[in-house]
Design a protein around this motif. Structure first.
Motif, PDB file in Angstrom:
ATOM      1  N   ASP A  97     -10.283   3.149   1.354  1.00 37.07           N
ATOM      2  CA  ASP A  97      -9.176   2.371   0.653  1.00 37.07           C
ATOM      3  C   ASP A  97      -9.595   2.470  -0.943  1.00 37.07           C
ATOM      4  O   ASP A  97     -10.392   3.066  -1.327  1.00 37.07           O
ATOM      5  CB  ASP A  97      -8.346   1.316   1.030  1.00 37.07           C
TER       6      ASP A  97
ATOM      7  N   ALA B 233      -0.916   4.261  -6.816  1.00 36.88           N
ATOM      8  CA  ALA B 233      -0.682   5.613  -6.313  1.00 36.88           C
ATOM      9  C   ALA B 233      -0.294   5.764  -4.730  1.00 36.88           C
ATOM     10  O   ALA B 233      -0.143   6.692  -4.263  1.00 36.88           O
ATOM     11  CB  ALA B 233      -1.867   6.596  -6.494  1.00 36.88           C
ATOM     12  N   GLY B 234      -0.653   4.606  -3.971  1.00 39.46           N
ATOM     13  CA  GLY B 234      -0.448   4.523  -2.645  1.00 39.46           C
ATOM     14  C   GLY B 234      -1.422   4.684  -1.731  1.00 39.46           C
ATOM     15  O   GLY B 234      -1.277   4.631  -0.752  1.00 39.46           O
ATOM     16  N   TRP B 235      -2.815   4.455  -2.252  1.00 41.74           N
ATOM     17  CA  TRP B 235      -3.920   4.620  -1.500  1.00 41.74           C
ATOM     18  C   TRP B 235      -4.486   3.080  -1.135  1.00 41.74           C
ATOM     19  O   TRP B 235      -5.110   2.657  -1.974  1.00 41.74           O
ATOM     20  CB  TRP B 235      -5.070   5.437  -2.106  1.00 41.74           C
ATOM     21  N   ASN B 236      -3.952   2.744  -0.356  1.00 42.24           N
ATOM     22  CA  ASN B 236      -4.208   1.348   0.052  1.00 42.24           C
ATOM     23  C   ASN B 236      -5.376   1.505   1.376  1.00 42.24           C
ATOM     24  O   ASN B 236      -5.404   1.120   2.219  1.00 42.24           O
ATOM     25  CB  ASN B 236      -3.198   0.746   0.861  1.00 42.24           C
TER      26      ASN B 236
ATOM     27  N   ARG C 292      -4.203   2.030  -5.895  1.00 43.34           N
ATOM     28  CA  ARG C 292      -3.308   1.078  -5.142  1.00 43.34           C
ATOM     29  C   ARG C 292      -1.610   1.465  -5.519  1.00 43.34           C
ATOM     30  O   ARG C 292      -0.667   1.455  -4.619  1.00 43.34           O
ATOM     31  CB  ARG C 292      -3.169  -0.293  -5.170  1.00 43.34           C
TER      32      ARG C 292
END
Length: 103
Positions: A64, A100-103, A98
């Motif tokens: 992540d 950008a949606g990379w969790n 985060r």
């Protein structure tokens, strides 16, 4: 045996280990080689804790934003940035990843 028993055992062992340190002769502690070894072990332990916290969640590996933050901080360290800037770069990278949606 429950959890509190093991917590108390670990506390007693940690305190006993600390007391054992007082019985180490001073000549061992004044040795330059011992200082280098202690410094190296400290760095290695801190590095391993950092990597484990960045790459694991519980018992599973996690890919992540923490890995991206760790990589950005490593680059900042390689470029000899001041420590505060390294922390800011790592935190900023994690926040951007985060968002950008990379969790």
């Amino acid at each position: 045996m429950n959890l509190w028993f093991w917590i108390l055992v670990s506390c007693v062992l940690a305190y006993a280990w600390k007391l054992v340190g007082y019985f180490v002769p001073a000549r061992f502690l004044e040795n330059p080689r011992m200082s280098r070894i202690a410094g190296t072990m400290t760095i290695g332990l801190l590095a391993s804790l950092t990597v484990v916290n960045a790459a694991a969640t519980g018992q599973a590996l996690a890919a992540d934003a923490r890995l991206g933050a760790l990589a950005a901080a490593a680059v900042a360290l390689a470029l000899r940035a001041p420590f505060l800037l390294v922390v800011i770069v790592g935190a900023g990278t994690a926040a951007l990843l985060r968002m950008a949606g990379w969790n």
